[in-house]
Enzyme design. Structure first.
Site, PDB file in Angstrom:
ATOM      1  N   ASP A 108      42.891  28.427  32.309  1.00 50.47           N
ATOM      2  CA  ASP A 108      43.871  28.857  33.310  1.00 50.47           C
ATOM      3  C   ASP A 108      45.149  28.021  33.293  1.00 50.47           C
ATOM      4  O   ASP A 108      46.085  28.304  34.045  1.00 50.47           O
ATOM      5  CB  ASP A 108      43.252  28.818  34.716  1.00 50.47           C
ATOM      6  CG  ASP A 108      42.256  29.955  34.931  1.00 50.47           C
ATOM      7  OD1 ASP A 108      42.166  30.842  34.064  1.00 50.47           O
ATOM      8  OD2 ASP A 108      41.563  29.946  35.967  1.00 50.47           O
ATOM      9  N   ARG A 133      36.333  41.599  29.379  1.00 52.71           N
ATOM     10  CA  ARG A 133      35.600  40.630  30.192  1.00 52.71           C
ATOM     11  C   ARG A 133      34.326  41.313  30.652  1.00 52.71           C
ATOM     12  O   ARG A 133      34.260  41.909  31.715  1.00 52.71           O
ATOM     13  CB  ARG A 133      36.449  40.174  31.372  1.00 52.71           C
ATOM     14  CG  ARG A 133      37.638  39.350  30.916  1.00 52.71           C
ATOM     15  CD  ARG A 133      38.537  38.982  32.058  1.00 52.71           C
ATOM     16  NE  ARG A 133      38.033  37.865  32.845  1.00 52.71           N
ATOM     17  CZ  ARG A 133      38.733  37.284  33.814  1.00 52.71           C
ATOM     18  NH1 ARG A 133      39.924  37.716  34.124  1.00 52.71           N
ATOM     19  NH2 ARG A 133      38.219  36.272  34.488  1.00 52.71           N
ATOM     20  N   CYS A 189      42.515  40.765  35.930  1.00 52.58           N
ATOM     21  CA  CYS A 189      43.543  40.462  34.936  1.00 52.58           C
ATOM     22  C   CYS A 189      43.235  41.134  33.608  1.00 52.58           C
ATOM     23  O   CYS A 189      42.086  41.176  33.174  1.00 52.58           O
ATOM     24  CB  CYS A 189      43.612  38.965  34.700  1.00 52.58           C
ATOM     25  SG  CYS A 189      44.597  38.080  35.888  1.00 52.58           S
ATOM     26  N   ARG A 213      49.078  36.850  43.569  1.00 50.46           N
ATOM     27  CA  ARG A 213      47.612  36.825  43.610  1.00 50.46           C
ATOM     28  C   ARG A 213      47.098  35.389  43.665  1.00 50.46           C
ATOM     29  O   ARG A 213      46.026  35.159  44.214  1.00 50.46           O
ATOM     30  CB  ARG A 213      47.027  37.494  42.351  1.00 50.46           C
ATOM     31  CG  ARG A 213      47.197  38.986  42.320  1.00 50.46           C
ATOM     32  CD  ARG A 213      46.424  39.570  41.157  1.00 50.46           C
ATOM     33  NE  ARG A 213      45.084  39.024  41.138  1.00 50.46           N
ATOM     34  CZ  ARG A 213      44.340  38.851  40.052  1.00 50.46           C
ATOM     35  NH1 ARG A 213      44.803  39.201  38.878  1.00 50.46           N
ATOM     36  NH2 ARG A 213      43.140  38.348  40.124  1.00 50.46           N
ATOM     37  N   LYS A 243      42.180  29.031  44.985  1.00 48.09           N
ATOM     38  CA  LYS A 243      41.812  30.457  44.990  1.00 48.09           C
ATOM     39  C   LYS A 243      40.407  30.655  44.432  1.00 48.09           C
ATOM     40  O   LYS A 243      39.596  31.383  44.999  1.00 48.09           O
ATOM     41  CB  LYS A 243      42.811  31.261  44.147  1.00 48.09           C
ATOM     42  CG  LYS A 243      42.383  32.697  43.920  1.00 48.09           C
ATOM     43  CD  LYS A 243      43.337  33.454  43.028  1.00 48.09           C
ATOM     44  CE  LYS A 243      43.048  33.361  41.555  1.00 48.09           C
ATOM     45  NZ  LYS A 243      41.943  34.187  41.056  1.00 48.09           N
ATOM     46  N   ASN A 244      40.119  30.000  43.307  1.00 48.77           N
ATOM     47  CA  ASN A 244      38.850  30.264  42.629  1.00 48.77           C
ATOM     48  C   ASN A 244      37.640  29.662  43.347  1.00 48.77           C
ATOM     49  O   ASN A 244      36.510  29.943  42.981  1.00 48.77           O
ATOM     50  CB  ASN A 244      38.891  29.767  41.179  1.00 48.77           C
ATOM     51  CG  ASN A 244      39.697  30.711  40.290  1.00 48.77           C
ATOM     52  OD1 ASN A 244      40.181  31.742  40.759  1.00 48.77           O
ATOM     53  ND2 ASN A 244      39.845  30.352  39.033  1.00 48.77           N
TER      54      ASN A 244
HETATM   55  C1  UD1 Z   1      36.525  32.425  36.221  1.00 52.93           C
HETATM   56  C2  UD1 Z   1      37.850  32.216  36.897  1.00 52.93           C
HETATM   57  C3  UD1 Z   1      38.998  32.393  35.915  1.00 52.93           C
HETATM   58  C4  UD1 Z   1      38.794  31.465  34.716  1.00 52.93           C
HETATM   59  C5  UD1 Z   1      37.401  31.649  34.122  1.00 52.93           C
HETATM   60  C6  UD1 Z   1      37.091  30.647  33.018  1.00 52.93           C
HETATM   61  C7  UD1 Z   1      37.526  32.901  39.194  1.00 52.93           C
HETATM   62  C8  UD1 Z   1      37.820  33.867  40.278  1.00 52.93           C
HETATM   63  N1  UD1 Z   1      38.003  33.184  37.982  1.00 52.93           N
HETATM   64  O1  UD1 Z   1      36.496  33.767  35.743  1.00 52.93           O
HETATM   65  O2  UD1 Z   1      40.227  32.070  36.574  1.00 52.93           O
HETATM   66  O3  UD1 Z   1      39.754  31.758  33.731  1.00 52.93           O
HETATM   67  O4  UD1 Z   1      36.399  31.499  35.133  1.00 52.93           O
HETATM   68  O5  UD1 Z   1      37.231  29.354  33.487  1.00 52.93           O
HETATM   69  O6  UD1 Z   1      36.901  31.872  39.421  1.00 52.93           O
HETATM   70  N2  UD1 Z   1      31.402  36.516  29.830  1.00 52.93           N
HETATM   71  C9  UD1 Z   1      30.555  37.371  29.167  1.00 52.93           C
HETATM   72  N3  UD1 Z   1      29.667  38.098  29.924  1.00 52.93           N
HETATM   73  C10 UD1 Z   1      29.612  37.985  31.275  1.00 52.93           C
HETATM   74  C11 UD1 Z   1      30.486  37.103  31.926  1.00 52.93           C
HETATM   75  C12 UD1 Z   1      31.377  36.372  31.172  1.00 52.93           C
HETATM   76  O7  UD1 Z   1      30.589  37.495  27.951  1.00 52.93           O
HETATM   77  O8  UD1 Z   1      28.777  38.666  31.890  1.00 52.93           O
HETATM   78  C13 UD1 Z   1      32.377  35.731  29.018  1.00 52.93           C
HETATM   79  C14 UD1 Z   1      33.822  36.058  29.354  1.00 52.93           C
HETATM   80  O9  UD1 Z   1      34.272  37.196  28.689  1.00 52.93           O
HETATM   81  C15 UD1 Z   1      34.518  34.799  28.897  1.00 52.93           C
HETATM   82  C16 UD1 Z   1      33.490  33.703  29.233  1.00 52.93           C
HETATM   83  O10 UD1 Z   1      32.245  34.375  29.348  1.00 52.93           O
HETATM   84  O11 UD1 Z   1      34.694  34.826  27.515  1.00 52.93           O
HETATM   85  C17 UD1 Z   1      33.771  32.947  30.498  1.00 52.93           C
HETATM   86  O12 UD1 Z   1      33.972  33.869  31.561  1.00 52.93           O
HETATM   87  P1  UD1 Z   1      33.631  33.477  33.077  1.00 52.93           P
HETATM   88  O13 UD1 Z   1      33.452  31.994  33.164  1.00 52.93           O
HETATM   89  O14 UD1 Z   1      32.525  34.329  33.549  1.00 52.93           O
HETATM   90  O15 UD1 Z   1      34.970  33.887  33.827  1.00 52.93           O
HETATM   91  P2  UD1 Z   1      35.133  34.431  35.301  1.00 52.93           P
HETATM   92  O16 UD1 Z   1      34.024  33.904  36.151  1.00 52.93           O
HETATM   93  O17 UD1 Z   1      35.370  35.882  35.267  1.00 52.93           O
END
Ligand code: UD1
Length: 431
Positions: free
Chosen positions: A316, A131, A126, A408, A22-23
């Site tokens: 995850d 986030r 989620c 999902r 999915k990711n």
């Molecule tokens: C993706 C994955 C999710 C997984 C996560 C971490 C998908 C669709 N989702 O989510 O399943 O759990 O990676 O491996 O691929 N952060 C900030 N500011 C930002 C963006 C992120 O502070 O602008 C923080 C987040 O709150 C979190 C960390 O960075 O603490 C990592 O988040 P991120 O790797 O961006 O997660 P996703 O890409 O949303």
């Protein structure tokens, strides 16, 4: 709303085919916005998130066709999807759609790169703590994008196109790295992403972008260099196998005992999790066709884990591992370092009789000899499948409510587990 009813106690024996990730599928689908030509994705999982993203892309003018089943393919074989973004008709991604899936926010990058403007609602997804999107927006600003936030929407403009730059992420972000890769591929000049995410899904997106004509070096390491090109073309790309689905079923087998071959799984995509499972007493072997997980009748050993960005133990799989540790022969400390508040499964696992208490970012799990079936509620995607794992060994019957969370991210979960001997059925309708 559908429910899943599980009667615990069966060992899992058989073969589980692993679906496309999915990711990886989501950013790959979003990358179709970068080109006027057709992007063909193979091994696409049949998931609610994929269907929702097709609607979101359709809103921007992306046409799609899903190829029919070919002779020899089973109902579980991945789908082939053709995406055609010849005419982008709308650069706005509305709240009603983006609020249902956080990853859809990433359309901001290719829309800007191709059209020079985009208006995208701040995301939902989620409910696992705050986030933020500050780092995603910072990356775009480094490429020359002007940003405003108005009434819950990000309004982004780059009327003269994007320009390459230095992006330094203070924290590893998967979404930020995906967006930076897509935007920089069509920017003028060179971009370097420092402290890039190294997740396999990043490499999968980069591989696909390279097939489309992008110039990217270093994906899979923490420094990625991109030389922008003026346009990208079509490509054909197969989505990589889902490492989270692989790890989830591996943990289910470690929980119930048994012998299951995870067909199509690639162990190098989740080595840290497989090593951890080995320490719990599971036996894991692999060959070019997949990963085999076995556990005999012995107790499950308790192991401490801490989540980390790839190649560490994935956040995850944290909830699923916690479910396994509820039956271990001692105390296990599970520390979550990626997301705050990603412990919503704790109170639901407690309904099975699990003994868990929280100390800040750490769940301390004291294994118990038996779990008892209970009505439980899925709260998010990964948490919900941890309840399924607990239910597989719980005495008696469990009903998991709100299974739309499972739909999902897990393709044909009941069929896959059922084929290995689990007593699982979906009950349509009701709460
Ligand atoms: C993706 C994955 C999710 C997984 C996560 C971490 C998908 C669709 N989702 O989510 O399943 O759990 O990676 O491996 O691929 N952060 C900030 N500011 C930002 C963006 C992120 O502070 O602008 C923080 C987040 O709150 C979190 C960390 O960075 O603490 C990592 O988040 P991120 O790797 O961006 O997660 P996703 O890409 O949303």
């Amino acid at each position: 709303m559908d429910r899943i009813r599980i009667v615990g106690g069966s060992r899992l024996e058989g073969v589980i085919p692993i679906s496309g990730a999915k990711n990886a599928a989501l950013p790959l689908m979003i990358a179709s916005l970068l080109t006027r030509e057709t992007l063909t994705l193979e091994n696409l999982p049949r998931l609610a998130d994929v269907r929702l993203l097709l609607r979101i892309l359709g809103n921007h003018g992306v046409d799609h066709a899903i190829a029919g089943k070919r002779p020899g393919e089973s109902a579980i074989s991945g789908q082939t999807l053709h995406l055609d973004a010849k005419n982008i008709v709308d650069t706005t991604a509305p709240y009603e759609l983006v609020s249902r899936m956080r990853a859809s926010f990433w359309v901001l990058a290719p829309l800007l790169a191709r059209m020079g403007e985009a208006k995208v609602s701040l995301p939902g997804g989620c409910a696992i703590g705050t986030r933020p999107v500050d780092l995603l927006l910072m990356a775009l600003e480094k490429l020359g994008v002007g940003l405003d936030i108005e009434a819950g929407y990000v309004i982004a403009r780059a009327p003269k196109g994007l320009t390459g730059g230095q992006i330094v992420f203070p924290k590893v972000t998967v979404g930020g790295t995906h967006m930076a890769l897509m935007a920089a591929s069509l920017a003028r000049g060179d971009t370097v992403i420092h402290n890039a995410a190294r997740e396999p899904e990043i490499v999968d997106l980069a591989d696909c972008l390279i097939k489309m004509g992008a110039k990217i070096r270093g994906a899979g390491t923490s420094t990625i260099e991109i030389s922008g090109v003026t346009s990208l073309g079509g490509a054909r790309h197969a989505v990589l196998p889902d490492r989270i689905e692989t790890g989830t079923y591996a943990m289910a087998v470690a929980m119930t005992g048994g012998d299951v071959f995870l067909q199509g799984a690639r162990p190098e995509l989740l080595q840290a999790a497989l090593d951890t499972l080995t320490r719990t007493g599971a036996e894991i072997t692999s060959d070019s066709l997949g990963v085999r997980v076995r556990r005999g009748g012995g107790r499950i050993h308790s192991v401490d884990v801490m989540t980390d960005p790839f190649p560490g133990f994935p956040t995850d799989l944290q909830a699923q591992f916690m479910a396994l540790m509820t039956r271990a022969d001692g105390v296990s400390r599970i520390t979550e370092t990626i997301f705050e508040n990603r412990f919503m499964h704790v109170q639901e696992l407690a309904r099975f009789g699990a003994k868990i208490h929280l100390e800040h970012d750490t769940a301390v799990v004291t294994g118990v000899p038996t779990l008892k079936g209970a009505p439980v509620m899925a709260t998010d995607l990964r948490a919900s499948v941890s309840l399924v794992i607990a239910a597989l060994v719980a005495e008696g019957e469990t009903t998991v409510h709100r299974v739309y969370h499972l739909d999902r991210g897990f393709e044909q979960l009941e069929q896959k587990l059922g084929a290995c001997g689990a007593l699982v059925e979906r009950i349509s309708g009701g709460d």
